[in-house]
Design an enzyme around this catalytic site. Sequence first.
Site, PDB file in Angstrom:
ATOM      1  CG  HIS A  13       2.321   0.042  25.277  1.00  0.00           C
ATOM      2  ND1 HIS A  13       2.847   0.149  24.009  1.00  0.00           N
ATOM      3  CD2 HIS A  13       0.989  -0.107  25.110  1.00  0.00           C
ATOM      4  CE1 HIS A  13       1.865   0.056  23.129  1.00  0.00           C
ATOM      5  NE2 HIS A  13       0.721  -0.102  23.770  1.00  0.00           N
ATOM      6  CG  HIS A  15      -4.132   1.053  25.063  1.00  0.00           C
ATOM      7  ND1 HIS A  15      -4.158   1.780  23.898  1.00  0.00           N
ATOM      8  CD2 HIS A  15      -3.183   0.107  24.895  1.00  0.00           C
ATOM      9  CE1 HIS A  15      -3.268   1.277  23.044  1.00  0.00           C
ATOM     10  NE2 HIS A  15      -2.660   0.264  23.625  1.00  0.00           N
ATOM     11  CG  HIS A 174       2.893  -4.099  21.586  1.00  0.00           C
ATOM     12  ND1 HIS A 174       3.292  -4.169  20.270  1.00  0.00           N
ATOM     13  CD2 HIS A 174       1.985  -3.093  21.636  1.00  0.00           C
ATOM     14  CE1 HIS A 174       2.645  -3.265  19.578  1.00  0.00           C
ATOM     15  NE2 HIS A 174       1.853  -2.591  20.373  1.00  0.00           N
TER      16      HIS A 174
HETATM   17  O1  DOR Z   1      -4.433  -5.496  21.241  1.00  0.00           O
HETATM   18  C1  DOR Z   1      -4.308  -4.288  21.099  1.00  0.00           C
HETATM   19  N1  DOR Z   1      -5.186  -3.414  21.636  1.00  0.00           N
HETATM   20  N2  DOR Z   1      -3.293  -3.830  20.363  1.00  0.00           N
HETATM   21  C2  DOR Z   1      -3.182  -2.541  20.052  1.00  0.00           C
HETATM   22  O2  DOR Z   1      -2.246  -2.191  19.375  1.00  0.00           O
HETATM   23  C3  DOR Z   1      -4.210  -1.565  20.474  1.00  0.00           C
HETATM   24  C4  DOR Z   1      -4.928  -2.021  21.648  1.00  0.00           C
HETATM   25  C5  DOR Z   1      -6.194  -1.224  21.942  1.00  0.00           C
HETATM   26  O3  DOR Z   1      -6.140   0.005  21.919  1.00  0.00           O
HETATM   27  O4  DOR Z   1      -7.213  -1.844  22.229  1.00  0.00           O
HETATM   28 ZN    ZN Z   2      -1.037  -0.742  22.831  1.00  0.00          ZN
END
Ligand code: DOR
Ligand code: ZN
Length: 342
Positions: A13, A15, A174
């Site tokens: 997971h 980003h 998460h």
């Molecule tokens: O804390 C988070 N940041 N939770 C999420 O679901 C998305 C993520 C983000 O893309 O910054």
């Molecule tokens: Zn996420």
Amino acid sequence: MQQLTLTRPDDWHLHLRDGAALKVVLPHTVRQFARAIIMPNLKPPVRSLADAAAYRDRILAAIPAGKQFEPLMTLYLTDNTSPEETIAAKASGFVKAVKYYPSGATTNSEFGVTDIRKCDRVFEAMQQVDLPLLLHGEVTDKDVDIFDREKVFIQRYLIPLKQRFPKLRVVLEHITTADAVEYVLNANNIGATITPQHLLFNRNRIFKGGINPHFYCLPILKRETHRQALVKAATSGNPKFFLGTDSAPHTRTSKESACGCAGCFSALHAIELYAEAFESVNALDKLEAFASFYGPDFYQLPRNTEQITLNKSTWKIPDEVPFTESGLVPLNAGQEMTWQMV
Ligand code: DOR
Ligand code: ZN
């Protein structure tokens, strides 16, 4: 123990963002992980197979020369996603899952699903072709307390969803509560990822000595009993629980703001953070399977064959690393770590 050798882990997971941000954060992940499940919450989101193919190409182009890394792509589910798109995604081979965000739940979720029951035709197709569904498992109703959003999601939406689609493979992403651990332990065809921040910190950390925006993520940190339940699950050796950092970079200025963004950046030192969490309960012997075996097993991919090494050695997490317009503050910046990947 002075040295730890592990099969190279994967991040289930992650980003990575896009453009200049992608170029800066990707090398950190590539240093530690062989593969990662790439979150699709870009602006605009990765909604079609064509979007995913183009984003994948941009990620491949940003891999530092001479390094190996495989981005495992996901599609962002909307009210308008068609069953055909998910069938084509599965056939592509490079899309590994579909991600559900409740509309309004978190960063770039405004295109998310307004009512999960609207997607039943898509879930039917995904169940048929065996394409996993990744859940941001929180309700967004304003009458639900932020600390209860995950628990209420499980009761209100996840249990009925699994009754409608018992064979659909689901990852509850998460997880943050004892309720989620218990649900995952007792359901079928389900796994869960656990982040380093939810293993290491409870909600007090957000407010220690003042407000600490770099510990604000969604789902939000919970109370200590929940943290302990997560540590127990992660270190139990149960293959339903595996590594997913949710490393979510935001600029320092967008975090340190009157309305700060949610997300913790951990790609810099993810495996070391997990090592600290596992060592705190004398479970370093369980780290390799959590980090490197159970994720690929769930996704039906081969386990990695390379290895990485961590040394017992004290170092300080930098206060900031370079990013875009402003710097990037790593999770637990400025604090000491006792494991270091070499
Ligand atoms: O804390 C988070 N940041 N939770 C999420 O679901 C998305 C993520 C983000 O893309 O910054
Ligand atoms: Zn996420």
